[in-house]
Motif scaffolding. Structure first.
Motif, PDB file in Angstrom:
ATOM      1  N   ASN A  90       6.578  -6.405   2.769  1.00 61.29           N
ATOM      2  CA  ASN A  90       5.328  -6.648   2.041  1.00 61.29           C
ATOM      3  C   ASN A  90       4.702  -7.992   2.413  1.00 61.29           C
ATOM      4  O   ASN A  90       3.746  -8.422   1.787  1.00 61.29           O
ATOM      5  CB  ASN A  90       5.556  -6.572   0.528  1.00 61.29           C
ATOM      6  CG  ASN A  90       6.484  -7.654   0.022  1.00 61.29           C
ATOM      7  OD1 ASN A  90       6.941  -8.517   0.769  1.00 61.29           O
ATOM      8  ND2 ASN A  90       6.784  -7.599  -1.264  1.00 61.29           N
ATOM      9  N   GLY A 122      14.648   1.428  -9.655  1.00 63.11           N
ATOM     10  CA  GLY A 122      13.700   1.821  -8.629  1.00 63.11           C
ATOM     11  C   GLY A 122      12.703   0.711  -8.475  1.00 63.11           C
ATOM     12  O   GLY A 122      12.188   0.213  -9.465  1.00 63.11           O
ATOM     13  N   GLY A 123      12.516   0.299  -7.271  1.00 61.52           N
ATOM     14  CA  GLY A 123      11.528  -0.738  -7.027  1.00 61.52           C
ATOM     15  C   GLY A 123      10.136  -0.163  -7.144  1.00 61.52           C
ATOM     16  O   GLY A 123       9.939   1.037  -7.260  1.00 61.52           O
ATOM     17  N   LYS A 124       9.194  -1.048  -7.108  1.00 56.30           N
ATOM     18  CA  LYS A 124       7.810  -0.579  -7.136  1.00 56.30           C
ATOM     19  C   LYS A 124       7.462   0.013  -5.779  1.00 56.30           C
ATOM     20  O   LYS A 124       8.077  -0.309  -4.765  1.00 56.30           O
ATOM     21  CB  LYS A 124       6.880  -1.723  -7.506  1.00 56.30           C
ATOM     22  CG  LYS A 124       7.010  -2.935  -6.630  1.00 56.30           C
ATOM     23  CD  LYS A 124       6.147  -4.077  -7.119  1.00 56.30           C
ATOM     24  CE  LYS A 124       6.404  -5.264  -6.217  1.00 56.30           C
ATOM     25  NZ  LYS A 124       5.443  -6.281  -6.300  1.00 56.30           N
ATOM     26  N   GLY A 125       6.498   0.882  -5.754  1.00 53.91           N
ATOM     27  CA  GLY A 125       6.095   1.548  -4.520  1.00 53.91           C
ATOM     28  C   GLY A 125       5.423   0.602  -3.546  1.00 53.91           C
ATOM     29  O   GLY A 125       4.947  -0.472  -3.915  1.00 53.91           O
ATOM     30  N   THR A 127       2.416  -0.446  -1.376  1.00 52.88           N
ATOM     31  CA  THR A 127       0.987  -0.229  -1.544  1.00 52.88           C
ATOM     32  C   THR A 127       0.175  -0.655  -0.314  1.00 52.88           C
ATOM     33  O   THR A 127       0.694  -1.323   0.580  1.00 52.88           O
ATOM     34  CB  THR A 127       0.470  -1.036  -2.756  1.00 52.88           C
ATOM     35  OG1 THR A 127       0.573  -2.433  -2.457  1.00 52.88           O
ATOM     36  CG2 THR A 127       1.267  -0.708  -4.018  1.00 52.88           C
ATOM     37  N   ASP A 130       0.292  -4.328  -0.091  1.00 43.95           N
ATOM     38  CA  ASP A 130       1.513  -4.808   0.560  1.00 43.95           C
ATOM     39  C   ASP A 130       1.356  -4.759   2.080  1.00 43.95           C
ATOM     40  O   ASP A 130       1.719  -5.692   2.793  1.00 43.95           O
ATOM     41  CB  ASP A 130       2.727  -3.957   0.165  1.00 43.95           C
ATOM     42  CG  ASP A 130       3.121  -4.113  -1.289  1.00 43.95           C
ATOM     43  OD1 ASP A 130       2.914  -5.204  -1.862  1.00 43.95           O
ATOM     44  OD2 ASP A 130       3.640  -3.132  -1.854  1.00 43.95           O
TER      45      ASP A 130
END
Length: 148
Positions: A90, A122-125, A127, A130
């Protein structure tokens, strides 16, 4: 040079475009599952199966003037220690100032997951923002690496 820890890396294509624009050699390192690139600046390195074999390959080669792209914190720590610039997918940099804290947090989270096997994490998606931050960070890191 740019070294990409290519297993599950969402920014391989972006990194290749930046490497091409700068005329910099790029290594995609994984233990399989990668398509060969027609780009003469991109070398796909398939390492043997085994824990951390790709990480060891990268860490043994990356140093001052190189950029490493990885989400693997122990690999990032080794590369930072070796003088390379290291970026997460990211665009966030791993530096001397933050990599030890990231290692400690990783270890803490590993312990917490082991203590509660039902913990769903679960991590964030990943994007578009990112991806954009990564492109900007890679441009800056390559310029800094070239400047020495």
């Amino acid at each position: 040079m740019i070294y990409i820890d290519a297993d599950a890396c969402p920014v391989k294509g972006e990194a290749e475009r930046v490497a091409t624009r700068h005329g910099v050699k790029m290594f995609l390192v994984a233990n399989g599952g990668l398509r060969m690139s027609q780009n003469p600046l991109v070398e796909v390195v398939i390492v043997p199966e085994g824990p951390d074999v790709a990480d060891m390959w990268i860490a043994e080669r990356a140093g001052p003037g190189d950029v490493v792209v990885t989400g693997d914190i122990p690999l990032a720590a080794r590369c930072v220690e070796g003088g390379a610039q290291v970026l997460k997918h990211n665009g966030e940099p791993f530096t001397q100032a933050n990599v030890r804290e990231a290692l400690a947090m990783r270890d803490l989270m590993t312990d917490l997951r082991a203590a509660d096997p039902f913990r769903q994490g679960g991590g964030k998606g990943f994007t578009k923002a990112d991806r954009s931050r990564f492109l900007d960070a890679l441009e800056r890191a390559l310029r800094a690496a070239k400047a020495g």
